[in-house]
Enzyme design. Structure first.
Site, PDB file in Angstrom:
ATOM      1  N   LYS A 216       0.786  -1.231   0.082  1.00  0.00           N
ATOM      2  CA  LYS A 216       0.236  -0.186  -0.129  1.00  0.00           C
ATOM      3  C   LYS A 216       0.963   1.261  -0.090  1.00  0.00           C
ATOM      4  CE  LYS A 216      -1.925   3.018   3.006  1.00  0.00           C
ATOM      5  NZ  LYS A 216      -2.032   4.117   2.168  1.00  0.00           N
ATOM      6  N   GLY A 268       7.062   4.710   8.065  1.00  0.00           N
ATOM      7  CA  GLY A 268       6.004   5.767   8.212  1.00  0.00           C
ATOM      8  C   GLY A 268       6.582   6.451   9.765  1.00  0.00           C
ATOM      9  N   SER A 269       5.571   7.118  10.244  1.00  0.00           N
ATOM     10  CA  SER A 269       5.748   7.833  11.520  1.00  0.00           C
ATOM     11  C   SER A 269       5.785   6.879  12.705  1.00  0.00           C
ATOM     12  CB  SER A 269       4.442   8.707  11.554  1.00  0.00           C
ATOM     13  OG  SER A 269       3.321   8.287  11.671  1.00  0.00           O
ATOM     14  N   THR A 270       6.217   7.285  13.617  1.00  0.00           N
ATOM     15  CA  THR A 270       6.369   6.433  15.033  1.00  0.00           C
ATOM     16  C   THR A 270       5.021   6.292  15.488  1.00  0.00           C
ATOM     17  OG1 THR A 270       8.575   7.001  15.368  1.00  0.00           O
ATOM     18  CG2 THR A 270       7.310   6.500  17.213  1.00  0.00           C
ATOM     19  N   GLY A 273       3.455   3.661  13.552  1.00  0.00           N
ATOM     20  CA  GLY A 273       4.193   2.499  14.040  1.00  0.00           C
ATOM     21  C   GLY A 273       3.564   1.715  15.144  1.00  0.00           C
ATOM     22  N   GLU A 290      10.131   0.884  10.255  1.00  0.00           N
ATOM     23  CA  GLU A 290      10.960   1.790   9.972  1.00  0.00           C
ATOM     24  C   GLU A 290      10.417   3.242  10.180  1.00  0.00           C
ATOM     25  OE1 GLU A 290      14.290   1.440   9.013  1.00  0.00           O
ATOM     26  OE2 GLU A 290      14.180  -0.484   7.926  1.00  0.00           O
ATOM     27  N   CYS A 324      13.433  10.785   6.614  1.00  0.00           N
ATOM     28  CA  CYS A 324      13.395  10.244   8.042  1.00  0.00           C
ATOM     29  C   CYS A 324      14.548  10.377   8.808  1.00  0.00           C
ATOM     30  CB  CYS A 324      12.936   8.987   8.177  1.00  0.00           C
ATOM     31  SG  CYS A 324      13.985   7.771   6.686  1.00  0.00           S
ATOM     32  N   GLU A 421      10.120  15.791  15.181  1.00  0.00           N
ATOM     33  CA  GLU A 421      10.529  15.521  13.691  1.00  0.00           C
ATOM     34  C   GLU A 421       9.711  16.789  13.018  1.00  0.00           C
ATOM     35  OE1 GLU A 421       9.123  11.963  11.955  1.00  0.00           O
ATOM     36  OE2 GLU A 421      10.965  11.732  10.839  1.00  0.00           O
TER      37      GLU A 421
HETATM   38  P1  NAP Z   1       2.370   7.830   8.235  1.00  0.00           P
HETATM   39  O1  NAP Z   1       1.086   8.706   8.291  1.00  0.00           O
HETATM   40  O2  NAP Z   1       2.773   7.011   9.297  1.00  0.00           O
HETATM   41  O3  NAP Z   1       2.103   6.952   6.989  1.00  0.00           O
HETATM   42  C1  NAP Z   1       2.841   6.017   6.645  1.00  0.00           C
HETATM   43  C2  NAP Z   1       2.008   5.015   5.843  1.00  0.00           C
HETATM   44  O4  NAP Z   1       1.021   4.451   6.501  1.00  0.00           O
HETATM   45  C3  NAP Z   1       1.039   5.821   4.671  1.00  0.00           C
HETATM   46  O5  NAP Z   1       1.036   4.588   3.604  1.00  0.00           O
HETATM   47  C4  NAP Z   1      -0.259   5.893   5.148  1.00  0.00           C
HETATM   48  O6  NAP Z   1      -1.454   6.108   4.606  1.00  0.00           O
HETATM   49  C5  NAP Z   1      -0.240   4.540   6.185  1.00  0.00           C
HETATM   50  N1  NAP Z   1      -1.276   4.745   7.467  1.00  0.00           N
HETATM   51  C6  NAP Z   1      -1.780   5.891   7.912  1.00  0.00           C
HETATM   52  N2  NAP Z   1      -2.529   5.341   9.069  1.00  0.00           N
HETATM   53  C7  NAP Z   1      -2.314   3.981   9.105  1.00  0.00           C
HETATM   54  C8  NAP Z   1      -2.789   2.819   9.995  1.00  0.00           C
HETATM   55  N3  NAP Z   1      -3.669   3.533  11.071  1.00  0.00           N
HETATM   56  N4  NAP Z   1      -2.812   1.781   9.644  1.00  0.00           N
HETATM   57  C9  NAP Z   1      -1.933   1.432   8.609  1.00  0.00           C
HETATM   58  N5  NAP Z   1      -1.421   2.233   7.698  1.00  0.00           N
HETATM   59  C10 NAP Z   1      -1.509   3.540   8.005  1.00  0.00           C
HETATM   60  O7  NAP Z   1       3.750   8.650   7.832  1.00  0.00           O
HETATM   61  P2  NAP Z   1       3.809   9.900   6.911  1.00  0.00           P
HETATM   62  O8  NAP Z   1       3.778  11.088   7.889  1.00  0.00           O
HETATM   63  O9  NAP Z   1       3.053   9.618   5.679  1.00  0.00           O
HETATM   64  O10 NAP Z   1       5.346   9.768   6.569  1.00  0.00           O
HETATM   65  C11 NAP Z   1       6.450  10.362   7.234  1.00  0.00           C
HETATM   66  C12 NAP Z   1       6.950   9.662   8.315  1.00  0.00           C
HETATM   67  O11 NAP Z   1       7.756   8.485   7.838  1.00  0.00           O
HETATM   68  C13 NAP Z   1       7.954  10.345   8.970  1.00  0.00           C
HETATM   69  O12 NAP Z   1       7.948  10.087  10.378  1.00  0.00           O
HETATM   70  C14 NAP Z   1       9.356   9.642   8.781  1.00  0.00           C
HETATM   71  O13 NAP Z   1      10.296   9.657   9.466  1.00  0.00           O
HETATM   72  C15 NAP Z   1       8.959   8.299   8.213  1.00  0.00           C
HETATM   73  N6  NAP Z   1       9.631   7.711   7.405  1.00  0.00           N
HETATM   74  C16 NAP Z   1      10.773   6.710   7.821  1.00  0.00           C
HETATM   75  C17 NAP Z   1      11.451   6.075   6.999  1.00  0.00           C
HETATM   76  C18 NAP Z   1      12.633   4.818   7.685  1.00  0.00           C
HETATM   77  O14 NAP Z   1      13.412   4.322   6.912  1.00  0.00           O
HETATM   78  N7  NAP Z   1      12.833   4.924   9.055  1.00  0.00           N
HETATM   79  C19 NAP Z   1      11.619   6.256   5.704  1.00  0.00           C
HETATM   80  C20 NAP Z   1      10.608   7.117   5.279  1.00  0.00           C
HETATM   81  C21 NAP Z   1       9.815   7.826   6.200  1.00  0.00           C
HETATM   82  P3  NAP Z   1      -1.681   7.577   4.017  1.00  0.00           P
HETATM   83  O15 NAP Z   1      -0.568   8.165   3.456  1.00  0.00           O
HETATM   84  O16 NAP Z   1      -2.740   7.289   3.137  1.00  0.00           O
HETATM   85  O17 NAP Z   1      -2.307   8.079   5.360  1.00  0.00           O
END
Ligand code: NAP
Ligand code: MG
Length: 511
Positions: A216, A268-270, A273, A290, A324, A421
């Site tokens: 996804k 994605g976000s902590t 996660g 991650e 990230c 962040e």
């Molecule tokens: P996010 O809100 O956690 O979203 C990540 C993914 O999860 C998206 O596909 C999102 O869908 C989906 N999602 C949202 N709520 C969910 C739920 N309850 N259950 C399952 N999936 C769900 O993160 P973001 O704000 O888009 O991305 C930025 C974050 O990613 C930052 O915190 C960054 O540090 C982290 N990141 C980490 C790494 C690493 O390798 N450690 C790499 C890149 C990014 P939608 O987008 O459609 O809401």
């Protein structure tokens, strides 16, 4: 744009000569630095074939979502609608997981590694062939500069498939004396900051190990994943081996909670996660996370300062700070603080913000309105808590989502801008006196994804690096990636590694 006007004593605007303009905002000339702008050099995009509607990719075919619902994907640099994307619900997820299970049982887990490897090599070559088109699409849908999507993202995407293609028939050498078996069906969820690269990080190792996938992408950046699906069709990857389901967080949640999944991989976000970890804790599903980061970039007084400043720029302004592992906390040894700040001021004033498709642009569009609001809110909090903001005068386009390259000085460890962040082109600068203080302050964070160290002394690098609690530490460089190098976090930055031989482990059982 909802940008709070800081009081003038807290704000310095720097123009392209690196001069601080201390005049009140209203008295500053608008076009101060424009005289040595480059002429526009836009990458051609008129040949790009966007579909009006993108369907879900299930069992090797593009199918309409059961809900009948679609959502818009926009270009964040223009706010124009690019396409409609299918919104998958539980029924679609169930179809995708069933297709992945069938493909796993009947085809993929039975296929010899050398045959799986051939498919991965084919996919890698097709990505290379279409790299320019995919880079343009990535830039249009996500806002990142063409310079990055073309020179960083796409080459790494292809390299990742090539790298894991090579492992597919060598798993017995990766783990000598052990029998490596795939897990089954992997549910994989990725964010919007590196859409195709994150897809490659997830799909390539999973497929090399013999698993099948349901992926996804993030809601704001689904288009390139669906073009990748077309490449998978062209590569004649057997039906159901990879399924791509689009939608918002609810779709992700339905994938996490599906009962016939063996492995969840999430980037994605902590915050999300943690939610995922608690949803799968009582199930048989294996999990890798991650998550976010708040990396320390540490500059010692014996560092080559000009190179270090370039490293700071690459560490935080690269990809609009949507990284990230961004070096978002800068620790500068006190004796070189004023020198570093002066050079940093000069340098951010020369960064070009604007059309991401222009080859000269350094900083593209912020990925979404929601992300821009988040950056603005955190910058406001920095000002309210008393930090000083230095911001480039870069003229921002009237439409779209933009944030100028900025940094804060006068930051203390308890400020939100030092703890949370920001995920934008905003740096928090702090100072230290001794190496011990630098280590203690760098480790004083719930995150542990990455860090950087700048010094002339190799022995100091080893001493510091061994004590930093971060998954990746760059020395005298920053934000360098290679598929053979593992990547992942400590503490609230998650667990499990992607990349390298380590990246095979989350997709195997060893006996
Ligand atoms: P996010 O809100 O956690 O979203 C990540 C993914 O999860 C998206 O596909 C999102 O869908 C989906 N999602 C949202 N709520 C969910 C739920 N309850 N259950 C399952 N999936 C769900 O993160 P973001 O704000 O888009 O991305 C930025 C974050 O990613 C930052 O915190 C960054 O540090 C982290 N990141 C980490 C790494 C690493 O390798 N450690 C790499 C890149 C990014 P939608 O987008 O459609 O809401
Ligand atoms: Mg978009």
């Amino acid at each position: 744009m909802p940008r709070r006007k800081p009081s003038t004593s807290q704000l310095a605007i720097v123009d392209r000569n690196g001069e601080a303009d201390e005049r009140p905002v209203a008295k500053r000339p608008l076009d101060f630095g424009e005289r040595w702008s480059y002429a526009p050099a836009p990458e051609a995009s008129n040949y790009i074939k966007l579909h009006d509607r993108y369907q879900l990719f299930i069992n090797g075919r593009f199918v309409a979502p059961k809900s009948g619902n679609y959502f818009d994907s926009i270009n964040p640099a223009t706010e124009e609608k690019l396409a409609e994307i299918g919104a998958a619900n539980e029924k679609d997820i169930d179809l995708a997981v069933k297709a992945a299970r069938r493909a796993y049982r009947n085809v993929w887990s039975k296929m010899p590694g050398r045959e799986r490897g051939k498919y991965l090599f084919r996919i890698a070559r097709l990505i290379q062939e279409k790299a320019r088109e995919l880079a343009v699409l990535e830039t249009m849908d996500g806002g990142k500069t063409i310079k990055e999507s073309r020179d960083i993202d796409l080459p790494l995407v292809a390299a990742h498939f090539f790298y894991y293609a090579g492992w597919a028939d060598k798993l017995e050498y990766a783990f000598p004396g052990r029998k490596a078996r795939p897990l089954g069906v992997a549910g994989q969820i990725i964010p919007w900051n590196f859409p195709l690269l994150m897809a490659a990080w997830k799909l390539a190792p999973a497929l090399a190990c013999g698993n099948t996938c349901v992926l996804k992408p993030a809601e704001t950046t689904s288009i390139t994943a669906l073009h990748l699906a077309q490449i998978l069709q062209e590569a004649e990857l057997p039906d159901g081996v990879v399924n791509i389901v689009t939608g918002a967080g609810k779709t992700g949640s339905a994938l996490i909670n599906h009962t016939d999944i063996d492995k969840i991989a999430f980037t994605g976000s902590t915050e999300v996660g943690k939610r995922i970890a608690s949803a799968v804790v009582r199930t048989k599903k294996k999990l890798t996370l991650e998550l976010g980061g708040k990396a320390a970039n540490i500059i010692f007084d014996d560092a080559p300062i000009d190179q270090a400043v370039e490293g700071i720029i690459a560490g935080i302004y690269f990809n609009q700070g949507h990284v990230c592992c961004a070096g978002s906390r800068l620790f500068v040894q006190e004796s070189v603080f004023s020198n570093v700040i002066r050079k940093l001021r000069d340098r951010i004033s020369t960064l070009r913000v604007g059309d991401p498709l222009d080859k000269n642009t350094d900083i593209g569009a912020i990925n979404s309105r929601a992300q821009l609001d988040k950056i603005c809110e955190l910058v406001d909090s920095g000002l309210k808590q008393g930090a000083q903001l230095v911001q480039s005068r870069a003229r921002l386009p009237a439409k779209g989502y933009w944030y100028p390259p900025s940094f804060f000085t006068g930051v203390t460890a308890s400020h939100r801008i030092a703890l949370e962040e920001i995920f934008g082109p905003v740096l928090s600068v702090m100072t230290f006196r001794t190496p011990e203080e630098a280590i203690a302050r760098a480790n004083n964070t719930p995150y542990g994804l990455s860090a950087g160290v700048w010094t002339d002394k190799g022995s100091k690098i080893f001493k510091i690096v061994n004590q930093l609690r971060a998954g990746v530490v760059w020395a005298n460089t920053y934000n360098k990636f290679d598929p053979s190098s593992p990547f992942g976090g400590y503490k609230e930055s998650g667990f499990g590694r992607e990349g390298g031989r380590h990246g095979l482990l989350p997709y195997l059982t060893l006996s």
